[in-house]
Design an enzyme around this catalytic site. Structure first.
Site, PDB file in Angstrom:
ATOM      1  N   SER A   1      19.525  69.364  61.640  1.00 35.94           N
ATOM      2  CA  SER A   1      18.728  68.616  62.611  1.00 35.94           C
ATOM      3  C   SER A   1      19.553  67.933  63.691  1.00 35.94           C
ATOM      4  CB  SER A   1      17.866  67.592  61.886  1.00 35.94           C
ATOM      5  OG  SER A   1      18.680  66.710  61.152  1.00 35.94           O
TER       6      SER A   1
ATOM      7  N   HIS B   1      12.532  70.817  59.669  1.00 39.28           N
ATOM      8  CA  HIS B   1      12.547  71.006  61.130  1.00 39.28           C
ATOM      9  C   HIS B   1      12.175  72.429  61.515  1.00 39.28           C
ATOM     10  CE1 HIS B   1      13.943  67.210  62.737  1.00 39.28           C
ATOM     11  NE2 HIS B   1      14.724  67.090  61.675  1.00 39.28           N
TER      12      HIS B   1
ATOM     13  N   LYS C   1       6.469  65.912  60.373  1.00 37.53           N
ATOM     14  CA  LYS C   1       7.018  66.410  61.640  1.00 37.53           C
ATOM     15  C   LYS C   1       5.964  67.291  62.339  1.00 37.53           C
ATOM     16  CE  LYS C   1      11.735  65.421  60.471  1.00 37.53           C
ATOM     17  NZ  LYS C   1      12.549  65.526  59.269  1.00 37.53           N
TER      18      LYS C   1
HETATM   19  C1  LIG Z   1      12.944  64.605  58.145  1.00 38.09           C
HETATM   20  C2  LIG Z   1      13.701  65.302  57.103  1.00 38.09           C
HETATM   21  C3  LIG Z   1      13.567  64.959  55.758  1.00 38.09           C
HETATM   22  C4  LIG Z   1      12.751  63.786  55.326  1.00 38.09           C
HETATM   23  O1  LIG Z   1      11.398  64.057  55.458  1.00 38.09           O
HETATM   24  P1  LIG Z   1      10.367  62.860  55.271  1.00 38.09           P
HETATM   25  O2  LIG Z   1       9.090  63.541  54.936  1.00 38.09           O
HETATM   26  O3  LIG Z   1      10.331  62.121  56.570  1.00 38.09           O
HETATM   27  O4  LIG Z   1      10.871  62.012  54.175  1.00 38.09           O
HETATM   28  C5  LIG Z   1      14.239  65.698  54.815  1.00 38.09           C
HETATM   29  N1  LIG Z   1      15.030  66.738  55.180  1.00 38.09           N
HETATM   30  C6  LIG Z   1      15.191  67.088  56.469  1.00 38.09           C
HETATM   31  C7  LIG Z   1      16.080  68.238  56.818  1.00 38.09           C
HETATM   32  C8  LIG Z   1      14.548  66.372  57.469  1.00 38.09           C
HETATM   33  O5  LIG Z   1      14.732  66.695  58.732  1.00 38.09           O
END
Ligand SMILES: *Cc1c(COP(=O)(O)O)cnc(C)c1O
Length: 402
Positions: A189, A217, A248
């Site tokens: 990310s 992502h 997301k």
């Molecule tokens: C955003 C993200 C998470 C965490 O996800 P949440 O649902 O916000 O806890 C975990 N792994 C990756 C690669 C992320 O980008």
């Protein structure tokens, strides 16, 4: 609390500040969208273009999601006041779990309060001290924590370095591992780089290892129907476990999931600690999650808009003279090196009506500070043209551009 302890904490805070690593939070007054309303320093309202949300498909403010959330509150109430296995499972929870599994081509899935919890809970029940986890060095913090909580032997390979992955797989085999699991982000990310899942899965087959991919992502917009990185790279059937988020592209509220083979999901439901000891997702979020999957499956127009925006933005920024990391993903990092420079540009951008935050140590390596821009289907061409002008001005004002 003792004054000694508080002054100890204050000293740490001062160190963070003087290193230019202080993170501040800006309050928005509007819903999450392509443009958002904030209060500026004179407490007047100000509309700014938002280039730092994970709102890839623009669903965070989607009327159909809001409507399904409202309807679910009327029919299923507000909160669950229980973990899943006591009395926190409604028909909606199982519907969403089934829908996610079907979408990703897996047997079943299991919901968590967040993907942080999914990753925190996935390894410990599945692997023991006899087993091994081989993990990419740039994996998300939640995978790192999840691996720490598991007794399996740990092997780490350099980010996307397939030679090193093979070395680590060999080491795990030589050390007599019973089962081996490779763990990787689908998309890294901070860089917007895709994991090399073709080679990862080939090596996995060669060394009889399983593959776990965290596709936070990616789910919803990469690959056909937005089925994710593995689908995008044509190796969907070679990935054993997928974790992801509702926070997301899938509406951006909250919630995580793990998808995989039935016995694996069944065991996680019995043993995963963040599932057993944390509250069930609220009905509004679950119902909107089901609706988000519908929108995503039929969302080719949103994905087209998103990638169209990403191409336009990459070309425009490159033309302006900024250094970008190459790629196709809507995460587009503008590389600046110095943390204070990144913060200075971020401030100038804000003055010009553009919201893009600086990323610096410890979330990226020292000396690799950047402004991470993220495209959304919610951005109009006009938004992006205005944002490009702002970047050019901010670059000149801060001295990053000649
Ligand atoms: C955003 C993200 C998470 C965490 O996800 P949440 O649902 O916000 O806890 C975990 N792994 C990756 C690669 C992320 O980008």
């Amino acid at each position: 609390m003792t004054t000694e302890y508080l002054s100890h904490v204050n000293q740490i805070l001062e160190e963070i500040q003087s290193a230019g690593l202080w993170k501040t939070e800006r309050s928005m007054l509007s819903a999450q969208a392509g443009s958002v309303t904030v209060t500026d320093d004179e407490s007047a309202h100000k509309e700014i273009i938002n280039l730092c949300a994970n709102n890839y498909l623009g669903l965070a403010n989607n009327p159909r999601l809001i409507e399904s959330a409202k309807q679910a509150m009327d029919s299923h109430g507000y909160g669950m006041a229980s973990v899943r296995f006591i009395c926190g499972t409604q028909d909606l929870h199982r519907q969403l779990e089934t829908a996610i599994a079907e979408f990703l081509g897996k047997d079943d899935s299991i919901l968590f309060a967040a993907c942080f919890d999914a990753n925190g809970g996935v390894f410990e029940p599945l692997l023991t001290a006899e087993d091994a986890i081989v993990s990419d060095s740039l994996n998300h913090a939640s995978i790192i924590d999840g691996i720490r909580l598991c007794k399996a032997k740990r092997y780490r390979y350099k980010n996307s370095d397939m030679q090193d992955l093979e070395t680590q797989l060999k080491a795990a085999r030589d050390d007599g591992a019973r089962f081996i699991m490779i763990a990787t982000d689908g998309v890294f990310s901070m860089d917007g780089y895709l994991a090399n899942l073709k080679d990862v899965t080939t090596l996995a087959t060669q060394y009889n290892a399983m593959v776990m991919v965290d596709d936070c992502h990616s789910t919803g917009f990469m690959g056909p129907e937005g089925r994710g990185t593995a689908a995008h790279l044509g190796v969907e059937d070679k990935v054993d476990i997928i974790t992801g988020t509702l926070g997301k592209a899938l509406g951006g509220a909250i919630g995580g999931f793990i998808s995989g083979a039935q016995p694996v999901i069944d065991l996680l439901r019995q043993r995963a600690r963040p599932y057993l000891f944390s509250n069930s997702l609220p009905p509004a979020v679950v119902a909107a999650g089901i609706e988000a999957l519908h929108l995503v499956k039929n969302g080719d127009h949103l994905r087209e808009q998103l990638f169209d925006n990403a191409r336009f933005w990459r070309d425009g920024l490159t033309h302006t003279g900024f250094e970008l990391l190459p790629g196709e993903h809507p995460i587009i990092p503008v590389m600046l090196g110095d943390a204070k420079l990144a913060q200075s540009i971020s401030r100038h951008l804000y003055d010009q009506g553009v919201y893009a935050s600086g990323f610096f140590y410890p979330v990226v390596p020292q000396g690799a500070a950047r402004i991470r821009t993220q495209m959304s289907a919610a951005h109009s061409r006009e938004d992006l043209e205005r944002a490009l002008e702002a970047f050019e001005k901010a670059g000149k004002l801060s001295g990053a551009l000649a």
